[in-house]
Design a protein around this motif. Structure first.
Motif: not given
Length: 107
Positions: A48-51, A53-54, A76-77, A80-81, A84
């Motif tokens: 997923r996008e959040q995964a 980004a994490d 998608g990232v 979320r950060l 960058y």
């Protein structure tokens, strides 16, 4: 690849993240980057996008190389950060920060 990375200011101990589909290409990049003592992390684009980004945040990468074919995945990232990493594109279609063009100039 190592000469390009040195020219970009990357130094031993720093991390570069790869979001690259072709395993052969990813391995060639890894070899060139590790010659400088860089840490190389491969990102999994299947999550997923959040995964994603994490994983990018946890890697503490100062630079990320992304296949142009995975631009939508990397998009998608966005948002979320907090910070960058610098971004370089790998593959056809990049209008700027094209790794292919930069490496071709050095050849």
């Amino acid at each position: 690849m190592s000469r390009w990375a040195w020219g970009e200011g990357l130094r031993a101990g720093e991390t570069v993240a790869l979001l690259v589909q072709d395993l052969g290409q990813a391995e060639a990049m890894r070899l060139g980057l590790t010659r400088l003592g860089l840490r190389v992390v491969s990102l999994d684009c299947a999550g997923r996008e959040q995964a994603l980004a994490d994983a990018l945040a946890q890697s503490a990468a100062v630079l990320v190389v992304v296949d142009t074919a995975l631009a939508d995945v990397y998009a998608g990232v966005m948002g979320r950060l907090c910070d960058y990493p610098a971004l370089w594109w790998n593959g056809p279609g990049a209008d700027f920060a094209s790794l292919d063009l930069a490496l071709a100039e050095q050849a």
